[in-house]
Scaffold this motif. Structure first.
Motif, PDB file in Angstrom:
ATOM      1  N   ALA A 145       4.415   5.234  -0.175  1.00 38.44           N
ATOM      2  CA  ALA A 145       4.729   6.016  -1.368  1.00 38.44           C
ATOM      3  C   ALA A 145       4.134   7.415  -1.266  1.00 38.44           C
ATOM      4  O   ALA A 145       3.152   7.649  -0.567  1.00 38.44           O
ATOM      5  N   GLY A 146       4.755   8.341  -1.974  1.00 39.32           N
ATOM      6  CA  GLY A 146       4.191   9.687  -1.994  1.00 39.32           C
ATOM      7  C   GLY A 146       5.200  10.743  -2.373  1.00 39.32           C
ATOM      8  O   GLY A 146       6.334  10.707  -1.911  1.00 39.32           O
ATOM      9  N   THR A 186      -0.632  12.752  -3.327  1.00 39.79           N
ATOM     10  CA  THR A 186      -0.024  11.792  -2.402  1.00 39.79           C
ATOM     11  C   THR A 186      -1.076  10.943  -1.707  1.00 39.79           C
ATOM     12  O   THR A 186      -0.850   9.750  -1.450  1.00 39.79           O
ATOM     13  N   GLN A 189      -1.732   8.302  -4.094  1.00 40.58           N
ATOM     14  CA  GLN A 189      -0.622   7.351  -4.123  1.00 40.58           C
ATOM     15  C   GLN A 189      -0.685   6.387  -2.947  1.00 40.58           C
ATOM     16  O   GLN A 189      -0.466   5.179  -3.102  1.00 40.58           O
ATOM     17  N   ARG A 190      -0.963   6.922  -1.754  1.00 44.69           N
ATOM     18  CA  ARG A 190      -1.033   6.068  -0.562  1.00 44.69           C
ATOM     19  C   ARG A 190      -2.176   5.067  -0.671  1.00 44.69           C
ATOM     20  O   ARG A 190      -2.023   3.882  -0.340  1.00 44.69           O
ATOM     21  N   GLY A 193      -1.265   2.476  -3.224  1.00 46.70           N
ATOM     22  CA  GLY A 193      -0.260   1.569  -2.671  1.00 46.70           C
ATOM     23  C   GLY A 193      -0.873   0.567  -1.714  1.00 46.70           C
ATOM     24  O   GLY A 193      -0.516  -0.622  -1.713  1.00 46.70           O
TER      25      GLY A 193
END
Length: 201
Positions: A145-146, A186, A189-190, A193
């Motif tokens: 994701a990102g 991001t 997000q990573r 995730g």
């Protein structure tokens, strides 16, 4: 998202070229290395002295080799495990050279510490984004994701440098700080995730 959309659109052009190169026994790995080498050379020679428009145009052309070697891999049916590793490694080298050359321009050539800080944040975050994904995948976890994957980061950066080289005011600062913010987001997000996808939930 832009990675998928751009590759799908450009593949109509690159797939025939990739097929032609494969028929003439050109290795995708050679294209990867040549594209990376030329991107690095263009970045370190054109960006530090301040030739931002020329640097943007030349670097963009050679970064497109990243799409061409993918087209060649598809034409061959597979890029091979080493090809994937080589491609990922060369992407990091090219990105580091582009951001590093612009960082030199900002700090040494123009003495602009604010732009330099934005570039430094983006450079570090870009490497972390890629590392988190690779490390998570090594653990059997998906962390893809990102909002700012490689294609997005390069588009924002090179649009900013190109327009700045054409004399458009303020756009580079907006691009750099927008890129820094998206890159840091991001990373989060990573990591999130990877946390959600860890073994055992």
């Amino acid at each position: 998202m832009l990675n998928v959309f751009a590759r799908s659109s450009v593949s109509r052009l690159t797939d025939p070229i990739g097929g032609w190169l494969v028929r003439h026994r050109v290795s995708p790995n050679v294209v990867t290395v040549v594209g990376t080498g030329c991107s690095v050379l263009a970045a370190v020679t054109l960006f530090p002295p301040g030739f931002l428009l020329a640097g943007t145009l030349v670097v963009t052309v050679f970064l497109l080799f990243d799409l061409l070697d993918g087209a060649m891999a598809r034409a061959r049916g597979s890029g091979g495990d080493f090809g994937a590793v080589l491609d990922a490694g060369c992407d990091r080298i090219a990105d580091g050279a582009v951001f590093g050359a612009l960082l030199w321009w900002a700090l040494v050539t123009t003495g602009d510490e604010v732009r330099g800080l934005a570039l430094l944040i983006s450079l570090v975050a870009a490497q972390v984004i890629s590392y988190v994904k690779a490390r998570a995948e090594a653990q059997g976890i998906s962390a893809t994701a990102g909002v700012a994957e490689r294609a997005e980061r390069l588009v924002v950066l090179l649009v900013g440098t190109g327009l700045h080289g054409m004399g458009v005011p303020y756009v580079l600062d907006v691009a750099l700080w927008g890129l820094a913010a998206m890159s840091v987001f991001t990373v989060g997000q990573r990591l999130f995730g990877a946390y959600r996808g860890r073994r055992g939930g």
